[in-house]
Design a protein around this motif. Structure first.
Motif, PDB file in Angstrom:
ATOM      1  N   MET A  11      46.390  -2.917  -3.102  1.00 29.59           N
ATOM      2  CA  MET A  11      45.232  -2.650  -3.933  1.00 29.59           C
ATOM      3  C   MET A  11      45.723  -1.890  -5.157  1.00 29.59           C
ATOM      4  SD  MET A  11      41.864  -0.429  -2.935  1.00 29.59           S
ATOM      5  CE  MET A  11      40.631  -1.689  -2.939  1.00 29.59           C
ATOM      6  N   ASN A  12      45.569  -2.468  -6.326  1.00 28.53           N
ATOM      7  CA  ASN A  12      46.028  -1.815  -7.547  1.00 28.53           C
ATOM      8  C   ASN A  12      44.912  -1.063  -8.254  1.00 28.53           C
ATOM      9  OD1 ASN A  12      48.625  -2.731  -7.182  1.00 28.53           O
ATOM     10  ND2 ASN A  12      48.287  -4.595  -8.318  1.00 28.53           N
ATOM     11  N   ALA A  13      43.686  -1.527  -8.117  1.00 32.19           N
ATOM     12  CA  ALA A  13      42.551  -0.874  -8.756  1.00 32.19           C
ATOM     13  C   ALA A  13      42.042   0.257  -7.862  1.00 32.19           C
ATOM     14  CB  ALA A  13      41.433  -1.894  -8.999  1.00 32.19           C
ATOM     15  N   LEU A  14      41.368   1.210  -8.473  1.00 31.45           N
ATOM     16  CA  LEU A  14      40.770   2.287  -7.687  1.00 31.45           C
ATOM     17  C   LEU A  14      39.691   1.729  -6.773  1.00 31.45           C
ATOM     18  CD1 LEU A  14      40.340   5.136 -10.313  1.00 31.45           C
ATOM     19  CD2 LEU A  14      41.996   5.018  -8.447  1.00 31.45           C
ATOM     20  N   PRO A  15      39.571   2.256  -5.567  1.00 33.85           N
ATOM     21  CA  PRO A  15      38.491   1.818  -4.687  1.00 33.85           C
ATOM     22  C   PRO A  15      37.140   2.211  -5.285  1.00 33.85           C
ATOM     23  CG  PRO A  15      39.847   3.504  -3.621  1.00 33.85           C
ATOM     24  CD  PRO A  15      40.418   3.258  -4.961  1.00 33.85           C
ATOM     25  N   ARG A  16      36.085   1.580  -4.792  1.00 34.29           N
ATOM     26  CA  ARG A  16      34.731   1.858  -5.272  1.00 34.29           C
ATOM     27  C   ARG A  16      33.870   2.329  -4.119  1.00 34.29           C
ATOM     28  NH1 ARG A  16      33.051  -2.795  -9.346  1.00 34.29           N
ATOM     29  NH2 ARG A  16      31.104  -2.262  -8.338  1.00 34.29           N
ATOM     30  N   SER A  17      32.828   3.061  -4.448  1.00 32.80           N
ATOM     31  CA  SER A  17      31.894   3.543  -3.428  1.00 32.80           C
ATOM     32  C   SER A  17      31.364   2.378  -2.614  1.00 32.80           C
ATOM     33  CB  SER A  17      30.719   4.270  -4.087  1.00 32.80           C
ATOM     34  OG  SER A  17      31.171   5.423  -4.730  1.00 32.80           O
ATOM     35  N   GLY A  18      31.311   2.563  -1.294  1.00 36.44           N
ATOM     36  CA  GLY A  18      30.807   1.541  -0.394  1.00 36.44           C
ATOM     37  C   GLY A  18      31.864   0.629   0.177  1.00 36.44           C
ATOM     38  N   ILE A  31      32.881   7.070  -0.159  1.00 36.79           N
ATOM     39  CA  ILE A  31      31.667   7.620  -0.760  1.00 36.79           C
ATOM     40  C   ILE A  31      31.919   7.884  -2.236  1.00 36.79           C
ATOM     41  CG2 ILE A  31      30.109   9.605  -0.854  1.00 36.79           C
ATOM     42  CD1 ILE A  31      30.654  10.066   2.091  1.00 36.79           C
ATOM     43  N   ARG A  32      33.083   8.509  -2.516  1.00 33.70           N
ATOM     44  CA  ARG A  32      33.355   8.933  -3.881  1.00 33.70           C
ATOM     45  C   ARG A  32      34.859   8.914  -4.118  1.00 33.70           C
ATOM     46  NH1 ARG A  32      30.427  13.965  -4.681  1.00 33.70           N
ATOM     47  NH2 ARG A  32      31.154  14.204  -2.575  1.00 33.70           N
ATOM     48  N   GLY A  53      49.461   7.438  -9.388  1.00 29.55           N
ATOM     49  CA  GLY A  53      49.299   6.517  -8.267  1.00 29.55           C
ATOM     50  C   GLY A  53      48.605   7.109  -7.054  1.00 29.55           C
ATOM     51  N   TRP A  54      48.245   8.388  -7.097  1.00 29.51           N
ATOM     52  CA  TRP A  54      47.576   9.057  -5.983  1.00 29.51           C
ATOM     53  C   TRP A  54      46.140   9.367  -6.371  1.00 29.51           C
ATOM     54  CZ3 TRP A  54      49.834  10.634  -1.243  1.00 29.51           C
ATOM     55  CH2 TRP A  54      51.194  10.349  -1.133  1.00 29.51           C
ATOM     56  N   VAL A  55      45.261   9.474  -5.374  1.00 27.86           N
ATOM     57  CA  VAL A  55      43.843   9.728  -5.630  1.00 27.86           C
ATOM     58  C   VAL A  55      43.224  10.473  -4.444  1.00 27.86           C
ATOM     59  CG1 VAL A  55      43.084   7.505  -4.659  1.00 27.86           C
ATOM     60  CG2 VAL A  55      41.717   8.614  -6.421  1.00 27.86           C
ATOM     61  N   TRP A  56      42.216  11.279  -4.737  1.00 28.84           N
ATOM     62  CA  TRP A  56      41.413  11.929  -3.689  1.00 28.84           C
ATOM     63  C   TRP A  56      40.172  11.093  -3.440  1.00 28.84           C
ATOM     64  CZ3 TRP A  56      42.324  15.874  -0.488  1.00 28.84           C
ATOM     65  CH2 TRP A  56      43.353  16.771  -0.795  1.00 28.84           C
ATOM     66  N   LEU A  57      39.897  10.797  -2.169  1.00 25.86           N
ATOM     67  CA  LEU A  57      38.716  10.042  -1.760  1.00 25.86           C
ATOM     68  C   LEU A  57      37.876  10.861  -0.799  1.00 25.86           C
ATOM     69  CD1 LEU A  57      40.427   6.639  -0.811  1.00 25.86           C
ATOM     70  CD2 LEU A  57      39.387   7.247  -3.000  1.00 25.86           C
ATOM     71  N   ASP A  58      36.565  10.770  -0.924  1.00 27.54           N
ATOM     72  CA  ASP A  58      35.634  11.311   0.070  1.00 27.54           C
ATOM     73  C   ASP A  58      34.984  10.131   0.753  1.00 27.54           C
ATOM     74  OD1 ASP A  58      36.047  13.986  -0.504  1.00 27.54           O
ATOM     75  OD2 ASP A  58      34.332  14.130  -1.851  1.00 27.54           O
ATOM     76  N   GLY A  59      34.757  10.252   2.058  1.00 27.10           N
ATOM     77  CA  GLY A  59      34.111   9.161   2.765  1.00 27.10           C
ATOM     78  C   GLY A  59      34.025   9.424   4.253  1.00 27.10           C
ATOM     79  N   TYR A  60      33.820   8.348   4.987  1.00 23.98           N
ATOM     80  CA  TYR A  60      33.641   8.427   6.433  1.00 23.98           C
ATOM     81  C   TYR A  60      34.698   7.595   7.145  1.00 23.98           C
ATOM     82  CZ  TYR A  60      29.092  10.451   5.529  1.00 23.98           C
ATOM     83  OH  TYR A  60      28.090  11.279   5.099  1.00 23.98           O
ATOM     84  N   GLN A  61      35.303   8.187   8.161  1.00 26.76           N
ATOM     85  CA  GLN A  61      36.154   7.424   9.063  1.00 26.76           C
ATOM     86  C   GLN A  61      35.228   6.638   9.973  1.00 26.76           C
ATOM     87  OE1 GLN A  61      39.182   9.662  11.048  1.00 26.76           O
ATOM     88  NE2 GLN A  61      39.569   8.040  12.543  1.00 26.76           N
ATOM     89  N   ALA A 119      30.140   5.616  11.503  1.00 23.94           N
ATOM     90  CA  ALA A 119      30.857   6.792  11.022  1.00 23.94           C
ATOM     91  C   ALA A 119      31.103   7.757  12.178  1.00 23.94           C
ATOM     92  CB  ALA A 119      30.054   7.472   9.927  1.00 23.94           C
ATOM     93  N   VAL A 120      32.342   8.230  12.285  1.00 23.94           N
ATOM     94  CA  VAL A 120      32.684   9.183  13.340  1.00 23.94           C
ATOM     95  C   VAL A 120      33.131  10.523  12.772  1.00 23.94           C
ATOM     96  CG1 VAL A 120      33.214   7.442  15.086  1.00 23.94           C
ATOM     97  CG2 VAL A 120      35.025   8.247  13.562  1.00 23.94           C
ATOM     98  N   ALA A 121      33.503  10.555  11.480  1.00 22.47           N
ATOM     99  CA  ALA A 121      33.930  11.815  10.861  1.00 22.47           C
ATOM    100  C   ALA A 121      33.877  11.684   9.352  1.00 22.47           C
ATOM    101  CB  ALA A 121      35.343  12.178  11.294  1.00 22.47           C
ATOM    102  N   ARG A 122      33.424  12.745   8.698  1.00 19.82           N
ATOM    103  CA  ARG A 122      33.496  12.786   7.235  1.00 19.82           C
ATOM    104  C   ARG A 122      34.850  13.373   6.864  1.00 19.82           C
ATOM    105  NH1 ARG A 122      29.308  14.276   2.554  1.00 19.82           N
ATOM    106  NH2 ARG A 122      30.791  13.912   0.889  1.00 19.82           N
ATOM    107  N   ARG A 123      35.519  12.745   5.877  1.00 15.93           N
ATOM    108  CA  ARG A 123      36.869  13.165   5.534  1.00 15.93           C
ATOM    109  C   ARG A 123      37.093  13.104   4.035  1.00 15.93           C
ATOM    110  NH1 ARG A 123      41.239  10.872   9.684  1.00 15.93           N
ATOM    111  NH2 ARG A 123      42.447  12.337   8.476  1.00 15.93           N
ATOM    112  N   SER A 124      38.018  13.920   3.577  1.00 14.13           N
ATOM    113  CA  SER A 124      38.567  13.836   2.227  1.00 14.13           C
ATOM    114  C   SER A 124      40.035  13.471   2.385  1.00 14.13           C
ATOM    115  CB  SER A 124      38.440  15.168   1.494  1.00 14.13           C
ATOM    116  OG  SER A 124      37.099  15.468   1.246  1.00 14.13           O
TER     117      SER A 124
END
Length: 79
Positions: free
Chosen positions: A1-8, A30-31, A40-48, A55-60
């Protein structure tokens, strides 16, 4: 994946994204933070997610974008 992920989007996050993931996980974004990080690195918020897509856990996560893979979304259960 070369592009940044998107919400959802649902991603497979494994060792290629970060060495902390010895076993891959499913992750619903999520974000995507616009924080300045290493190239090349990014912080993501979302759900495992579990195998059923619940969803079993919210994670960054701090991950390499090129190591992320799109997942086939598990079927959604009617509630």
């Amino acid at each position: 994946m070369n592009a940044l992920p998107r919400s959802g989007e649902v991603l497979v996050v494994g060792r290629a994204a970060s060495v902390q993931f010895l076993s891959p996980i499913l992750f619903r974004v999520i974000r995507v933070h616009d924080w300045q990080t290493y190239a090349g690195w990014v912080w993501l918020d979302g759900y495992q997610l579990d195998a059923a897509g619940d969803a079993v856990a919210r994670r960054s996560l701090f991950v390499q974008v090129d190591g992320l893979r799109m997942a086939h979304q598990p079927p959604r259960r009617n509630r």
